[in-house]
Design a protein around this motif. Sequence first.
Motif, PDB file in Angstrom:
ATOM      1  N   GLU A 295      55.891  30.534  18.262  1.00 14.23           N
ATOM      2  CA  GLU A 295      54.551  30.700  17.590  1.00 14.23           C
ATOM      3  C   GLU A 295      54.929  31.541  16.825  1.00 14.23           C
ATOM      4  OE1 GLU A 295      50.968  31.827  19.773  1.00 14.23           O
ATOM      5  OE2 GLU A 295      52.158  33.185  20.798  1.00 14.23           O
TER       6      GLU A 295
ATOM      7  N   ARG B 136      40.697  42.416  25.173  1.00 13.31           N
ATOM      8  CA  ARG B 136      41.318  43.461  24.144  1.00 13.31           C
ATOM      9  C   ARG B 136      40.940  44.178  23.406  1.00 13.31           C
ATOM     10  NH1 ARG B 136      46.730  40.470  24.097  1.00 13.31           N
ATOM     11  NH2 ARG B 136      46.255  38.427  23.726  1.00 13.31           N
TER      12      ARG B 136
ATOM     13  N   GLY C 251      54.216  33.188  22.946  1.00  9.20           N
ATOM     14  CA  GLY C 251      55.161  34.620  22.909  1.00  9.20           C
ATOM     15  C   GLY C 251      55.424  35.117  21.795  1.00  9.20           C
TER      16      GLY C 251
ATOM     17  N   ASP D  36      54.930  37.353  27.427  1.00  6.62           N
ATOM     18  CA  ASP D  36      55.809  36.729  27.104  1.00  6.62           C
ATOM     19  C   ASP D  36      56.830  38.166  27.098  1.00  6.62           C
ATOM     20  OD1 ASP D  36      53.481  36.299  25.488  1.00  6.62           O
ATOM     21  OD2 ASP D  36      52.940  38.208  24.100  1.00  6.62           O
TER      22      ASP D  36
ATOM     23  N   HIS E 250      47.098  27.728  25.212  1.00  8.74           N
ATOM     24  CA  HIS E 250      46.203  28.835  26.184  1.00  8.74           C
ATOM     25  C   HIS E 250      46.699  28.390  27.367  1.00  8.74           C
ATOM     26  CE1 HIS E 250      45.583  31.078  22.679  1.00  8.74           C
ATOM     27  NE2 HIS E 250      44.192  32.303  23.510  1.00  8.74           N
TER      28      HIS E 250
ATOM     29  N   ARG F 108      49.076  30.136  29.726  1.00 12.74           N
ATOM     30  CA  ARG F 108      48.467  31.335  30.291  1.00 12.74           C
ATOM     31  C   ARG F 108      47.585  31.087  31.857  1.00 12.74           C
ATOM     32  NH1 ARG F 108      46.367  35.012  25.531  1.00 12.74           N
ATOM     33  NH2 ARG F 108      44.412  34.880  26.497  1.00 12.74           N
TER      34      ARG F 108
HETATM   35  O1  F6P Z   1      49.957  38.300  24.739  1.00 17.41           O
HETATM   36  C1  F6P Z   1      50.277  37.209  25.443  1.00 17.41           C
HETATM   37  C2  F6P Z   1      49.439  35.519  24.089  1.00 17.41           C
HETATM   38  O2  F6P Z   1      49.135  34.988  25.008  1.00 17.41           O
HETATM   39  C3  F6P Z   1      50.753  35.298  23.319  1.00 17.41           C
HETATM   40  O3  F6P Z   1      51.736  34.772  23.917  1.00 17.41           O
HETATM   41  C4  F6P Z   1      50.132  34.972  22.308  1.00 17.41           C
HETATM   42  O4  F6P Z   1      50.534  35.283  20.944  1.00 17.41           O
HETATM   43  C5  F6P Z   1      48.853  36.184  22.230  1.00 17.41           C
HETATM   44  O5  F6P Z   1      48.263  35.888  23.640  1.00 17.41           O
HETATM   45  C6  F6P Z   1      47.018  34.800  22.342  1.00 17.41           C
HETATM   46  O6  F6P Z   1      46.415  35.887  21.836  1.00 17.41           O
HETATM   47  P1  F6P Z   1      44.480  34.900  22.721  1.00 17.41           P
HETATM   48  O7  F6P Z   1      44.491  35.247  23.460  1.00 17.41           O
HETATM   49  O8  F6P Z   1      43.897  36.648  21.925  1.00 17.41           O
HETATM   50  O9  F6P Z   1      44.648  34.085  21.137  1.00 17.41           O
END
Ligand code: F6P
Length: 357
Positions: A231, A74, A179, A136, A281, A284
């Motif tokens: 969340e 990021r 999300g 999201d 996570h 994802r």
């Molecule tokens: O944007 C995708 C996401 O998974 C969101 O749903 C969540 O709030 C965020 O990223 C979590 O971010 P990180 O992986 O930096 O903890």
Amino acid sequence: MKRIGMLTSGGDCQALNAAMRGVVKCLSYSKEDVEIYGFLDGYRGLIYSDFRMLTGADFSGILTKGGTILGTSRTPFKLIREPDENGLDKVEAMKQNYYKLKLDCLVILGGNGTHKTANLLRQEGLNVVTLPKTIDNDLWGTDMTFGFQSAIDIATDAIDCIHTTAASHGRVFIVEVMGHKVGWLTLNAGMAGGADIILIPEIPYDIDKVVEAIETRQKRGSRFTILAVAEGAISKQDAKLSKKEYKEKLKNTPYPSVSYEIAAQIQKKTGQEVRVTVPGHTQRGGSPCPYDRVFASRLGSEAGKMILKGEYGFMVGYRNREIVKVPLEEVAGKLKMVAPDATIVKEAKMLGISFGD
Ligand code: F6P
């Protein structure tokens, strides 16, 4: 000869590899000679000239592979204009590296934050094509992002698993769904998993209405209740706070997330056991679902086609079941949220699902 820089930025998701493969397959299929420069870990790679030359072989066998072969990170947009710890101008560095490598364009895969920086690079004169990724599904200008459907599958699976244990114990269960600030994932996974109550950021909840929905179920003979809570869900009370006040509240709350606060409130008001499950996570992770494999491949090949035609400054999006080119300036900085009066919300309510409003 086309010289293409490629990067994945922001949180990862399923089908990033499938999308990149789609771009490269399309380009390789053309008569054009192509050189691919893969920047590592998102914009960081472009800023610090950390890249790998990639060939067709790097994109072989990755259709089903989760994550991203390029790595990601990021790079907050609000810091992009600020020099790094060594005084490096990040935007200038990205431009220099682009010109030094004589790139024809950048292919950037990302979500909201990524698109703000992509648009900035476009404004700075670089050729950019983007692809919409995020679980999201909150990206403006496209009905759908890749990763979303795969995440729905995982979150739904979590709710399905909770169903059997909730029914056995006669408990109230909360499944917290990712999300960020929007409720698309929770709404879809909640409906797919048969959640009784769905709480999303766009529809602030009243805890008394939530308790009422649980008690009504019990009066009707249901032994358990499942809540799908985003969340980013927020109570009506908290929604009235200023951004600063709400941040302060979150700083001082004893709860790890909103679901634990809701659980404590339900427990207090009803005296019932409440359990919280956070798939986090995992939503994802893993392989992209077949839908996302097809969807990301389609978007990727359309991006390849645009590069061959020299059409830049667009996100490859999806609207009304058609792949479309969306100007980056339209996408950047906007969030696609669930409208509280959206048809899908009305339909969910007609199914008896409570939104706690
Ligand atoms: O944007 C995708 C996401 O998974 C969101 O749903 C969540 O709030 C965020 O990223 C979590 O971010 P990180 O992986 O930096 O903890």
